[in-house]
Design a protein around this motif. Structure first.
Motif, mmCIF file in Angstrom:
data_model
loop_
_atom_site.group_PDB
_atom_site.id
_atom_site.type_symbol
_atom_site.label_atom_id
_atom_site.label_comp_id
_atom_site.label_asym_id
_atom_site.label_seq_id
_atom_site.Cartn_x
_atom_site.Cartn_y
_atom_site.Cartn_z
ATOM 1 N N GLU A 212 46.095 181.870 96.256
ATOM 2 C CA GLU A 212 45.900 183.145 95.560
ATOM 3 C C GLU A 212 46.175 183.004 94.074
ATOM 4 O OE1 GLU A 212 48.490 185.689 97.723
ATOM 5 O OE2 GLU A 212 46.960 186.259 99.211
ATOM 6 N N SER A 213 47.246 182.298 93.734
ATOM 7 C CA SER A 213 47.566 182.072 92.319
ATOM 8 C C SER A 213 46.499 181.227 91.643
ATOM 9 C CB SER A 213 48.931 181.384 92.210
ATOM 10 O OG SER A 213 49.217 181.023 90.873
ATOM 11 N N MET A 214 46.034 180.202 92.349
ATOM 12 C CA MET A 214 45.034 179.307 91.786
ATOM 13 C C MET A 214 43.708 180.023 91.529
ATOM 14 S SD MET A 214 43.654 175.796 93.463
ATOM 15 C CE MET A 214 45.343 175.490 93.968
ATOM 16 N N LEU A 215 43.293 180.870 92.466
ATOM 17 C CA LEU A 215 42.033 181.585 92.282
ATOM 18 C C LEU A 215 42.094 182.493 91.063
ATOM 19 C CD1 LEU A 215 41.134 182.476 95.977
ATOM 20 C CD2 LEU A 215 39.989 180.830 94.490
ATOM 21 N N SER A 216 43.255 183.054 90.799
ATOM 22 C CA SER A 216 43.432 183.874 89.598
ATOM 23 C C SER A 216 43.275 183.025 88.347
ATOM 24 C CB SER A 216 44.802 184.543 89.625
ATOM 25 O OG SER A 216 45.036 185.255 88.416
ATOM 26 N N ASP A 217 43.857 181.825 88.366
ATOM 27 C CA ASP A 217 43.767 180.938 87.202
ATOM 28 C C ASP A 217 42.351 180.403 87.017
ATOM 29 O OD1 ASP A 217 46.423 181.329 86.734
ATOM 30 O OD2 ASP A 217 47.079 179.483 87.702
ATOM 31 N N VAL A 218 41.683 180.071 88.119
ATOM 32 C CA VAL A 218 40.303 179.592 88.017
ATOM 33 C C VAL A 218 39.409 180.690 87.463
ATOM 34 C CG1 VAL A 218 38.314 178.781 89.340
ATOM 35 C CG2 VAL A 218 40.577 177.862 89.830
ATOM 36 N N ALA A 219 39.700 181.935 87.835
ATOM 37 C CA ALA A 219 38.925 183.059 87.314
ATOM 38 C C ALA A 219 39.087 183.185 85.799
ATOM 39 C CB ALA A 219 39.359 184.351 87.993
ATOM 40 N N GLU A 220 40.203 182.684 85.266
ATOM 41 C CA GLU A 220 40.414 182.700 83.814
ATOM 42 C C GLU A 220 39.629 181.606 83.116
ATOM 43 O OE1 GLU A 220 44.340 182.871 82.235
ATOM 44 O OE2 GLU A 220 45.081 184.184 83.819
ATOM 45 N N GLY A 221 39.064 180.678 83.883
ATOM 46 C CA GLY A 221 38.227 179.652 83.272
ATOM 47 C C GLY A 221 38.647 178.229 83.542
ATOM 48 N N ALA A 222 39.794 178.011 84.192
ATOM 49 C CA ALA A 222 40.226 176.649 84.502
ATOM 50 C C ALA A 222 39.334 176.088 85.601
ATOM 51 C CB ALA A 222 41.682 176.643 84.948
ATOM 52 N N GLU A 223 38.658 174.979 85.296
ATOM 53 C CA GLU A 223 37.634 174.486 86.220
ATOM 54 C C GLU A 223 37.976 173.163 86.879
ATOM 55 O OE1 GLU A 223 33.766 174.369 84.535
ATOM 56 O OE2 GLU A 223 33.478 176.526 84.782
ATOM 57 N N SER A 224 39.130 172.604 86.611
ATOM 58 C CA SER A 224 39.486 171.331 87.200
ATOM 59 C C SER A 224 40.988 171.280 87.398
ATOM 60 C CB SER A 224 39.047 170.169 86.291
ATOM 61 O OG SER A 224 39.884 170.108 85.144
ATOM 62 N N PRO A 225 41.485 170.343 88.233
ATOM 63 C CA PRO A 225 42.933 170.200 88.379
ATOM 64 C C PRO A 225 43.638 169.946 87.056
ATOM 65 C CG PRO A 225 41.830 169.059 90.152
ATOM 66 C CD PRO A 225 40.746 169.525 89.201
ATOM 67 N N LEU A 226 42.985 169.221 86.154
ATOM 68 C CA LEU A 226 43.585 168.984 84.837
ATOM 69 C C LEU A 226 43.735 170.284 84.061
ATOM 70 C CD1 LEU A 226 42.020 165.695 83.387
ATOM 71 C CD2 LEU A 226 44.372 166.091 84.092
ATOM 72 N N GLU A 227 42.721 171.118 84.107
ATOM 73 C CA GLU A 227 42.782 172.386 83.379
ATOM 74 C C GLU A 227 43.831 173.315 83.977
ATOM 75 O OE1 GLU A 227 38.891 174.081 82.806
ATOM 76 O OE2 GLU A 227 38.025 172.107 82.471
ATOM 77 N N LEU A 228 43.946 173.305 85.312
ATOM 78 C CA LEU A 228 45.002 174.089 85.945
ATOM 79 C C LEU A 228 46.374 173.569 85.556
ATOM 80 C CD1 LEU A 228 43.579 174.578 89.544
ATOM 81 C CD2 LEU A 228 44.081 176.381 87.903
ATOM 82 N N ARG A 229 46.505 172.257 85.507
ATOM 83 C CA ARG A 229 47.784 171.646 85.127
ATOM 84 C C ARG A 229 48.151 172.043 83.699
ATOM 85 N NH1 ARG A 229 52.089 169.168 87.819
ATOM 86 N NH2 ARG A 229 53.160 167.797 86.362
ATOM 87 N N HIS A 230 47.194 171.999 82.800
ATOM 88 C CA HIS A 230 47.463 172.370 81.408
ATOM 89 C C HIS A 230 47.840 173.841 81.300
ATOM 90 C CE1 HIS A 230 46.472 173.625 77.274
ATOM 91 N NE2 HIS A 230 46.927 172.424 76.948
ATOM 92 N N LEU A 231 47.104 174.699 81.992
ATOM 93 C CA LEU A 231 47.376 176.135 81.930
ATOM 94 C C LEU A 231 48.780 176.452 82.425
ATOM 95 C CD1 LEU A 231 46.544 179.141 81.689
ATOM 96 C CD2 LEU A 231 45.556 178.946 83.974
ATOM 97 N N ARG A 232 49.157 175.872 83.554
ATOM 98 C CA ARG A 232 50.426 176.242 84.190
ATOM 99 C C ARG A 232 51.626 175.510 83.605
ATOM 100 N NH1 ARG A 232 48.583 176.096 90.538
ATOM 101 N NH2 ARG A 232 47.353 178.007 90.542
#
Length: 341
Positions: A212-232
């Motif tokens: 659920e948390s990840m889908l929220s972050d992907v909706a913000e534009g994070a498109e890869s595990p690297l982008e999620l890692r940077h965001l969080r």
């Protein structure tokens, strides 16, 4: 990706040349030809009987080497190696009524992943049981199969969103969860909204809070595990300003910026292996050079930095942001934050 055993356009007189063989005296030969073509050269004993093929004819085809048994009651009606599509169809025919390809098999068929794996995954309705072991096939059971099955695709398979959630449910690590979700969205095969809708219809699934948390972050534009890692772990954990993700910049060439801090003329590029080798390296250089000419600074990070030292990345990024006008203060991600030696 595997090239399917395609018999479209093959006339009855050309069947032998294609490697496919059907007994000469079959009451419903046209029906059988159409069925075998649709199933990439595979057929079940029950289907053969429905078309008027006798057990004696089946035995002759097997004995002559024109056919071979793939599973109990399932046959390949052509010579040569089995293609991936033929293996999937054979597994579905062996699993029986209502079976669909699922998990990594369905993911490969729909392009969510690039490797089919060594095991064929099929899911059947939970109301019945598949007897016996099927070699190189894993059978799953689901109560919701009538809803999660794709209405039209062949071979029959689960919808992309359901495939991703099935893979998330059996994922061993959070990073695997990230990979399945971001890959499906990055390849434009699904989106966070459709995944969230499918998730809401599931009563039980592993990793639900993370998903659920990840889908929220992907909706913000994070498109890869690297982008999620940077965001969080870099931006959000250390109180850095919020960047614009996957920003499209038009000019002589349309380019995409992984994270753009436009107010401070800073761009952050996150380099995984895909897209940053061979010709990808030249695109990266052109993009960085264009940014420099336009007055932007570029910081570039890969897996090693973001997973091994996110605090160091945050500290470096904060220094560049401060030099370009950011008035904020770098925060601690925790009591042992390495950004503050």
């Amino acid at each position: 990706m595997d090239t399917s055993f395609d018999l479209r356009g093959v006339t009855p007189s050309g069947l032998a040349a294609s490697g496919l063989y059907l007994p000469p005296s079959v009451p419903f030969r046209a029906k059988l030809e159409e069925l075998v073509q649709a199933q990439h050269g595979t057929v079940s004993r029950r289907q053969l009987a429905d078309c008027g093929v006798t057990d004696r004819q089946i035995f002759r085809c097997l004995r002559s080497g024109r056919w071979r048994r793939v599973h109990v009651g399932v046959y390949a009606t052509f010579t040569g190696p089995l293609t991936f599509s033929a293996r999937v169809w054979a597994a579905l025919l062996r699993a029986g009524r209502g079976a669909v390809a699922s998990h990594q098999t369905a993911a490969y068929l729909d392009g969510v992943c690039d490797e089919p794996g060594t095991i064929i995954h099929v899911t059947v309705p939970a109301g019945r049981h598949v007897r016996g072991r099927i070699e190189d096939v894993r059978v799953h059971y689901a109560h919701r199969l009538g809803r999660t099955r794709h209405p039209a695709r062949s071979p029959p398979r689960t919808r992309v969103e359901e495939t991703v959630l099935d893979l998330v449910d059996v994922a061993a690590r959070p990073r695997d969860v990230e990979s399945w979700v971001t890959r499906a969205c990055q390849r434009r095969l699904s989106n966070p909204e459709r995944l969230a809708e499918a998730l809401g219809l599931r009563k039980k699934i592993r990793w639900r809070p993370l998903l659920e948390s990840m889908l929220s972050d992907v909706a913000e534009g994070a498109e890869s595990p690297l982008e999620l890692r940077h965001l969080r772990h870099v931006e959000r954990a250390h109180g850095l300003p919020r960047g614009h993700r996957q920003r499209r910049v038009a000019g002589n060439r349309v380019i995409w910026i992984d994270v753009d801090y436009d107010e401070y003329a800073l761009r952050v590029e996150l380099d995984g292996r895909v897209g940053h080798v061979e010709e990808g390296r030249f695109r990266d250089r052109r993009r960085d050079n264009a940014a420099t000419v336009g007055g932007h600074a570029t910081l570039r990070y890969g897996h090693a930095e973001l997973f091994a030292d996110p605090c160091g990345v945050a500290a470096e990024q904060a220094r560049v942001l401060a030099a370009r006008g950011w008035a904020g203060t770098l925060g601690r991600c925790g009591p042992d934050c390495a950004a503050f030696p």
